[in-house]
Motif scaffolding. Sequence first.
Motif, PDB file in Angstrom:
ATOM      1  N   ALA A 179      79.633  91.587  30.685  1.00 22.81           N
ATOM      2  CA  ALA A 179      79.674  90.951  29.366  1.00 22.81           C
ATOM      3  C   ALA A 179      78.258  90.679  28.894  1.00 22.81           C
ATOM      4  O   ALA A 179      77.469  90.071  29.614  1.00 22.81           O
ATOM      5  N   ARG A 180      77.955  91.108  27.668  1.00 22.20           N
ATOM      6  CA  ARG A 180      76.605  90.951  27.134  1.00 22.20           C
ATOM      7  C   ARG A 180      76.671  90.466  25.694  1.00 22.20           C
ATOM      8  O   ARG A 180      77.531  90.912  24.922  1.00 22.20           O
ATOM      9  N   SER A 181      75.740  89.591  25.330  1.00 23.37           N
ATOM     10  CA  SER A 181      75.564  89.211  23.931  1.00 23.37           C
ATOM     11  C   SER A 181      74.084  89.124  23.622  1.00 23.37           C
ATOM     12  O   SER A 181      73.326  88.486  24.358  1.00 23.37           O
ATOM     13  N   ASP A 182      73.671  89.751  22.524  1.00 22.04           N
ATOM     14  CA  ASP A 182      72.284  89.635  22.102  1.00 22.04           C
ATOM     15  C   ASP A 182      72.017  88.269  21.489  1.00 22.04           C
ATOM     16  O   ASP A 182      70.918  87.728  21.618  1.00 22.04           O
ATOM     17  N   ASN A 183      73.021  87.718  20.830  1.00 21.87           N
ATOM     18  CA  ASN A 183      72.837  86.437  20.162  1.00 21.87           C
ATOM     19  C   ASN A 183      74.157  85.669  20.158  1.00 21.87           C
ATOM     20  O   ASN A 183      74.884  85.670  19.175  1.00 21.87           O
ATOM     21  N   GLY A 184      74.464  85.057  21.281  1.00 20.62           N
ATOM     22  CA  GLY A 184      75.704  84.308  21.389  1.00 20.62           C
ATOM     23  C   GLY A 184      75.997  83.950  22.829  1.00 20.62           C
ATOM     24  O   GLY A 184      75.413  84.505  23.765  1.00 20.62           O
ATOM     25  N   ALA A 185      76.893  83.005  23.002  1.00 22.52           N
ATOM     26  CA  ALA A 185      77.270  82.567  24.342  1.00 22.52           C
ATOM     27  C   ALA A 185      78.147  83.607  25.032  1.00 22.52           C
ATOM     28  O   ALA A 185      78.824  84.404  24.390  1.00 22.52           O
ATOM     29  N   VAL A 186      78.125  83.560  26.373  1.00 25.77           N
ATOM     30  CA  VAL A 186      79.042  84.353  27.198  1.00 25.77           C
ATOM     31  C   VAL A 186      79.843  83.367  28.039  1.00 25.77           C
ATOM     32  O   VAL A 186      79.270  82.620  28.837  1.00 25.77           O
ATOM     33  N   ARG A 187      81.165  83.363  27.850  1.00 27.51           N
ATOM     34  CA  ARG A 187      82.037  82.431  28.558  1.00 27.51           C
ATOM     35  C   ARG A 187      83.148  83.226  29.251  1.00 27.51           C
ATOM     36  O   ARG A 187      83.970  83.869  28.593  1.00 27.51           O
ATOM     37  N   LEU A 188      83.156  83.177  30.571  1.00 28.07           N
ATOM     38  CA  LEU A 188      84.109  83.961  31.358  1.00 28.07           C
ATOM     39  C   LEU A 188      84.910  83.029  32.247  1.00 28.07           C
ATOM     40  O   LEU A 188      84.341  82.201  32.963  1.00 28.07           O
ATOM     41  N   SER A 189      86.225  83.182  32.229  1.00 25.50           N
ATOM     42  CA  SER A 189      87.108  82.420  33.102  1.00 25.50           C
ATOM     43  C   SER A 189      88.092  83.389  33.741  1.00 25.50           C
ATOM     44  O   SER A 189      88.902  84.012  33.045  1.00 25.50           O
ATOM     45  N   LEU A 190      88.007  83.535  35.079  1.00 28.51           N
ATOM     46  CA  LEU A 190      88.807  84.518  35.793  1.00 28.51           C
ATOM     47  C   LEU A 190      89.818  83.830  36.693  1.00 28.51           C
ATOM     48  O   LEU A 190      89.531  82.782  37.280  1.00 28.51           O
ATOM     49  N   SER A 191      90.985  84.460  36.823  1.00 25.24           N
ATOM     50  CA  SER A 191      92.074  83.890  37.615  1.00 25.24           C
ATOM     51  C   SER A 191      92.224  84.535  38.979  1.00 25.24           C
ATOM     52  O   SER A 191      93.087  84.131  39.761  1.00 25.24           O
ATOM     53  N   ALA A 192      91.419  85.560  39.269  1.00 28.97           N
ATOM     54  CA  ALA A 192      91.410  86.195  40.583  1.00 28.97           C
ATOM     55  C   ALA A 192      89.966  86.438  40.981  1.00 28.97           C
ATOM     56  O   ALA A 192      89.088  86.618  40.128  1.00 28.97           O
ATOM     57  N   VAL A 193      89.711  86.449  42.277  1.00 28.32           N
ATOM     58  CA  VAL A 193      88.345  86.641  42.777  1.00 28.32           C
ATOM     59  C   VAL A 193      87.871  88.051  42.426  1.00 28.32           C
ATOM     60  O   VAL A 193      88.492  89.041  42.827  1.00 28.32           O
ATOM     61  N   PRO A 194      86.787  88.188  41.677  1.00 24.75           N
ATOM     62  CA  PRO A 194      86.314  89.508  41.262  1.00 24.75           C
ATOM     63  C   PRO A 194      85.396  90.146  42.296  1.00 24.75           C
ATOM     64  O   PRO A 194      84.810  89.469  43.137  1.00 24.75           O
ATOM     65  N   ARG A 195      85.245  91.457  42.202  1.00 27.24           N
ATOM     66  CA  ARG A 195      84.248  92.155  43.010  1.00 27.24           C
ATOM     67  C   ARG A 195      82.860  92.015  42.389  1.00 27.24           C
ATOM     68  O   ARG A 195      81.886  91.811  43.093  1.00 27.24           O
ATOM     69  N   ARG A 196      82.807  92.117  41.063  1.00 26.96           N
ATOM     70  CA  ARG A 196      81.505  92.103  40.399  1.00 26.96           C
ATOM     71  C   ARG A 196      81.638  91.472  39.025  1.00 26.96           C
ATOM     72  O   ARG A 196      82.549  91.808  38.255  1.00 26.96           O
ATOM     73  N   VAL A 197      80.719  90.564  38.732  1.00 29.81           N
ATOM     74  CA  VAL A 197      80.601  89.979  37.393  1.00 29.81           C
ATOM     75  C   VAL A 197      79.142  90.045  36.974  1.00 29.81           C
ATOM     76  O   VAL A 197      78.253  89.618  37.722  1.00 29.81           O
ATOM     77  N   GLU A 198      78.898  90.578  35.780  1.00 29.08           N
ATOM     78  CA  GLU A 198      77.550  90.600  35.218  1.00 29.08           C
ATOM     79  C   GLU A 198      77.609  90.021  33.816  1.00 29.08           C
ATOM     80  O   GLU A 198      78.325  90.534  32.947  1.00 29.08           O
ATOM     81  N   ALA A 199      76.873  88.932  33.584  1.00 28.44           N
ATOM     82  CA  ALA A 199      76.846  88.280  32.281  1.00 28.44           C
ATOM     83  C   ALA A 199      75.404  88.137  31.833  1.00 28.44           C
ATOM     84  O   ALA A 199      74.568  87.592  32.560  1.00 28.44           O
ATOM     85  N   VAL A 200      75.102  88.608  30.629  1.00 24.21           N
ATOM     86  CA  VAL A 200      73.735  88.586  30.113  1.00 24.21           C
ATOM     87  C   VAL A 200      73.761  88.129  28.663  1.00 24.21           C
ATOM     88  O   VAL A 200      74.576  88.604  27.867  1.00 24.21           O
ATOM     89  N   SER A 201      72.871  87.201  28.322  1.00 27.16           N
ATOM     90  CA  SER A 201      72.696  86.793  26.932  1.00 27.16           C
ATOM     91  C   SER A 201      71.209  86.663  26.632  1.00 27.16           C
ATOM     92  O   SER A 201      70.472  86.014  27.374  1.00 27.16           O
ATOM     93  N   ASP A 202      70.782  87.264  25.531  1.00 27.08           N
ATOM     94  CA  ASP A 202      69.391  87.104  25.108  1.00 27.08           C
ATOM     95  C   ASP A 202      69.171  85.733  24.484  1.00 27.08           C
ATOM     96  O   ASP A 202      68.084  85.169  24.598  1.00 27.08           O
ATOM     97  N   ASN A 203      70.196  85.217  23.824  1.00 27.31           N
ATOM     98  CA  ASN A 203      70.033  83.930  23.153  1.00 27.31           C
ATOM     99  C   ASN A 203      71.382  83.194  23.137  1.00 27.31           C
ATOM    100  O   ASN A 203      72.110  83.237  22.146  1.00 27.31           O
ATOM    101  N   GLY A 204      71.708  82.558  24.246  1.00 24.87           N
ATOM    102  CA  GLY A 204      72.952  81.823  24.326  1.00 24.87           C
ATOM    103  C   GLY A 204      73.251  81.402  25.749  1.00 24.87           C
ATOM    104  O   GLY A 204      72.700  81.952  26.703  1.00 24.87           O
TER     105      GLY A 204
END
Length: 255
Positions: A179-204
């Motif tokens: 999940a990526r946002s150039d200008n905004g928040a990144v909000r992730l809520s998962l119900s099972a254990v993931p193998r990989r999560v990548e979250a990037v925000s330039d401004n948020g």
Amino acid sequence: MGTRRRIRALLAFGGVAVVALGVGGCGGADVEGAPVEKKAFAFSGGALTIDADNSELEIVPADIKDVRVARQVDGWVFMGDGPDAVWRLEDGRLTLRVECDAVASDCDSVHRIQVPRGVAVTVEDDNGKVTADGFDTALKIRSDNGAVVVRNASGALDLTSGNGEVVVEGGTTSGQVVARSDNGAVRLSLSAVPRRVEAVSDNGEIDIALPKASYDVDGRSDNGEVRIDVPTRKGSAHVVTARSDNGEVVVRNAN
């Protein structure tokens, strides 16, 4: 038609400036009250690309064989044409357009799309919020200007917003989330254990809520607090990367 507004347009005709004032009767676009048009498109294959502009999109899987679209379009133009709506499906690509070509305009639309179950979906939306709910296949969604919201997904997710928040919520059990946002928040809520999560925000800010497990976490912010509240273990098979150039980074246990 919603809140009245005044429009000022400066036009040049043969070197003479003309100011048009007070087109107040136009008001705003009222897409929620617009008539609903529906169309079914013949479809075969395992992947669909949705190419849209100037529209909010709501996408769900359904027990159908074709692709079904319901649209609402509304707006006005001053000295021009529109709103002109176009929809077509060719070679696995569903194109949705709403065009207003005018000196001043206010045009809006929403498309609600049903996709056959088992179809992987790619969304390319230049201007509008995108919501997808209930997919068990891969989703790749990009909005240049609008939020991206995914609920109750279990397939791999690749989500990007150029200007808007990215949200994953509901009963999402996806094993891989980018999940990526150039200008905004990144909000992730998962119900099972993931193998990989990548979250990037330039401004948020970044907020990731995960089920209880040990994670290999790389959390960084160039300008904001970093808080890692999940058990961590280097080399874990469950990898989380969370990076913000300007915002708080939180990785926590889901409630």
